[in-house]
Scaffold this active site. Structure first.
Site, mmCIF file in Angstrom:
data_model
loop_
_atom_site.group_PDB
_atom_site.id
_atom_site.type_symbol
_atom_site.label_atom_id
_atom_site.label_comp_id
_atom_site.label_asym_id
_atom_site.label_seq_id
_atom_site.Cartn_x
_atom_site.Cartn_y
_atom_site.Cartn_z
ATOM 1 N N ASN A 171 0.833 -1.205 0.000
ATOM 2 C CA ASN A 171 0.000 0.000 0.000
ATOM 3 C C ASN A 171 0.866 1.252 0.000
ATOM 4 O OD1 ASN A 171 -2.598 1.552 0.675
ATOM 5 N ND2 ASN A 171 -1.248 2.152 2.354
ATOM 6 N N GLU A 172 0.569 2.184 -0.897
ATOM 7 C CA GLU A 172 1.219 3.508 -0.916
ATOM 8 C C GLU A 172 2.709 3.451 -0.610
ATOM 9 O OE1 GLU A 172 -0.958 6.389 1.462
ATOM 10 O OE2 GLU A 172 -2.625 6.375 0.045
ATOM 11 N N TYR A 243 -7.694 11.993 -2.371
ATOM 12 C CA TYR A 243 -8.700 12.524 -1.447
ATOM 13 C C TYR A 243 -8.923 13.995 -1.760
ATOM 14 C CZ TYR A 243 -8.108 8.217 1.207
ATOM 15 O OH TYR A 243 -8.076 6.893 1.592
ATOM 16 N N GLU A 291 -8.483 3.904 -3.351
ATOM 17 C CA GLU A 291 -8.831 4.803 -2.240
ATOM 18 C C GLU A 291 -9.263 6.123 -2.834
ATOM 19 O OE1 GLU A 291 -6.231 5.308 1.142
ATOM 20 O OE2 GLU A 291 -5.509 3.232 0.928
ATOM 21 N N GLN A 352 -13.473 5.271 3.455
ATOM 22 C CA GLN A 352 -13.580 3.844 3.650
ATOM 23 C C GLN A 352 -15.063 3.508 3.769
ATOM 24 O OE1 GLN A 352 -10.741 2.358 6.527
ATOM 25 N NE2 GLN A 352 -9.088 3.615 5.690
HETATM 26 O O1 AHR Z 1 -7.689 5.722 4.091
HETATM 27 C C1 AHR Z 1 -6.836 6.301 5.036
HETATM 28 C C2 AHR Z 1 -5.370 6.194 4.655
HETATM 29 O O2 AHR Z 1 -5.138 6.995 3.535
HETATM 30 C C3 AHR Z 1 -4.883 4.835 4.229
HETATM 31 O O3 AHR Z 1 -4.500 4.047 5.308
HETATM 32 C C4 AHR Z 1 -3.701 5.162 3.374
HETATM 33 O O4 AHR Z 1 -3.470 4.189 2.391
HETATM 34 C C5 AHR Z 1 -4.005 6.535 2.816
HETATM 35 O O5 AHR Z 1 -2.953 7.402 3.004
#
Ligand code: AHR
Length: 503
Positions: A171-172, A243, A291, A352
């Site tokens: 992840n990331e 985001y 995400e 989420q």
């Molecule tokens: O979704 C919250 C966080 O955002 C996750 O854990 C991460 O992958 C991202 O930075």
């Protein structure tokens, strides 16, 4: 003000992969504990899973849920979450400065997925661990029996393998905040080796390699190119995250930021093509946007815990964004973008699902309810399946600090041939004006409107709470009509709506 749209039966983008309406659940804050799992809750089933949350999730018809992280996975030992619950170790979770009881692990999550009717998308830890852990986890989850790890699964109560197809390779990993963060070459080599080993077990797995954490990363888009050069032949998707936030409290600018998503997808799609041609490869790699959401409301409040000033609490309230009405518009715009880019985005996960930047909120021992953003996600997931239409939209636009000529009207359309329906998802970004929108339906049989849902609110900052659960909720629309092959609908200022036509 007026806008026009042409929807022609023969102008299509792609079949929409149902998995673009996926979700994400991480061991973070109250997502798992008090979110899906609360044994003392009045609605809990025999496994301790909240029945009220199950109902809200079921309504969304979520096709796939990514698990167990997120940042959490980069220092997670999946073995901590198997075997008798009372013998599982409590560990420190470095990603979120909390404790993890491991009361929920792969068995509990898999059972919950079966209950809500969704598929699992699992992530392996490529931060603190590597190839060995990944191959063992895969054997535990997918091998029928007769080997060390599969027999252990059977001993732990699950005879049949789960046959999970979708696996995230970490992840990331581009993020310095990640435990075991790596540069693109290091990660690319590790991901390629892990993918090779996983494919030795099962060639048919769908593997997802990490792309950038967001388009503002200094390593974007070179990260994608380098990582794909190492992994192109071994993976199926590259993962992107993004985001959105309205930190300056400037709604027009906030709603214009969906153009960043377009550019991000476009750039990565081009990078995929570049690597494909460089490798003279015949296969395609797609985007897993695993995400996405609005995330900023809770940032200040979370600092205390993230900075470690609260010690190592178990399942504290973290990332509990309370979404307002303007976030409905933003989420509608994001989903419209995924429909329009369904040619390259084959998986997407709202981040989420419960309590943590989520469409569903719960109170410990109390109710569960739908946040404002639940609704655009619901409409897209339930009615946005089928084929994405290549609409031609003409709308007046506006200037904002971060974008030029953003159209006031944003629209995506889908054609579900099996159901014989068209669905249109429309957002009006205009603060004060209604927009008369005419959709010319070309090549379709004369239709009739079978559903029309509208979301508006006089207060952009209105929210849903445990006490006022339906302050922001869709209402049946009226006034939309079809005449001479034209669908006319009035979009009130700052509104989201869905119109469905039976053809
Ligand atoms: O979704 C919250 C966080 O955002 C996750 O854990 C991460 O992958 C991202 O930075």
């Amino acid at each position: 003000m007026k806008a026009s749209v042409i929807a022609n039966k023969d102008y299509t983008i792609s079949k929409i992969d149902d998995r673009v309406y996926g979700a994400f659940l991480e061991h973070l804050g109250r997502a798992v504990y008090e979110g899906i799992y609360e044994p003392d809750h009045p609605t809990a089933d025999k496994d301790g899973m909240r029945g009220d949350v199950v109902e809200l999730v079921k309504k969304l018809n979520v096709p796939v849920v990514r698990y167990p992280g997120g940042n959490f996975v980069s220092a997670y030992n999946w073995e901590d979450g198997i075997g008798p619950q009372d013998q599982r170790p409590t560990r420190l979770d470095l990603a979120w400065h909390t404790s993890e009881s491991n009361k929920v692990g792969i068995h509990e999550f898999a059972d919950w997925c079966a209950t809500v009717g969704t598929e699992m998308m699992l992530a392996v830890n490529l931060g603190s661990r590597g190839v060995d852990e990944a191959r063992n986890f895969l054997e535990y989850v997918n091998h029928p029996g007769g080997s060390y790890w599969s027999d252990l699964r059977i001993k732990n109560g699950r005879k049949e393998p789960w046959n999970v197809k979708l696996w995230c390779l970490g992840n990331e990993m581009d993020g310095p905040w990640q435990v075991g963060h790596k540069d693109a070459d290091e990660y690319g080599k590790l991901a390629a080796n892990t993918a090779r080993a996983m494919r030795m077990f099962d060639k048919s797995l769908e593997l997802i390699v990490c792309g950038s954490s967001h388009s503002g990363m200094p390593t974007f888009p070179d990260w994608e190119r380098t990582v794909l050069e190492h992994t192109y032949d071994h993976v199926d998707h590259i993962s992107l995250h993004m985001y959105f936030a309205n930190r300056e409290d400037n709604t027009p600018n906030y709603l214009a930021t969906s153009h960043k998503l377009d550019r991000y997808i476009e750039t990565v799609a081009a990078t995929i093509k570049q690597v494909k041609f460089k490798k003279r490869s015949k296969k395609d790699v797609y985007i897993s946007f695993d995400e996405w959401n609005v995330w900023y409301h809770s940032n200040k409040k979370d600092r205390e815990i993230l900075d470690g000033n609260s010690g190592w609490p178990h399942a504290p309230g973290l990332l509990e964004d309370i979404y307002n009405f303007e976030d409905v518009l933003m989420v509608g715009l994001i989903l419209n973008t995924f429909i329009r880019r369904s040619d390259v985005v084959k998986i997407a996960c709202i981040a989420q699902l419960v309590n943590v930047i989520a469409p569903i909120m719960t109170e410990k021992g109390g109710p569960a309810w739908a946040q404002t953003i639940y609704y655009p996600y619901y409409f897209a997931s339930i009615f946005g399946r089928g084929t994405a239409l290549q609409l031609v939209t003409s709308s007046p636009g506006y200037e904002s600090p971060d974008a030029d000529d953003t159209p006031y009207v944003d629209v995506a359309g889908t054609h579900d041939e099996e159901a014989g329906t068209l669905s249109f998802f429309l957002v009006n970004r205009h603060p004060t004006e209604s927009i008369e929108t005419e959709v010319s339906l070309q090549g379709f049989a004369t239709g009739k409107i079978i559903d029309h849902q509208v979301m508006t609110h006089p207060d952009l900052k209105a929210v849903n709470t445990a006490k006022k659960q339906e302050e922001v909720a869709p209402k049946k629309g009226d006034g939309a009509k079809i005449d001479g092959g034209k669908l006319s609908v009035k979009l009130p200022p700052y509104s989201y709506q869905m119109v469905r036509v039976k053809i």
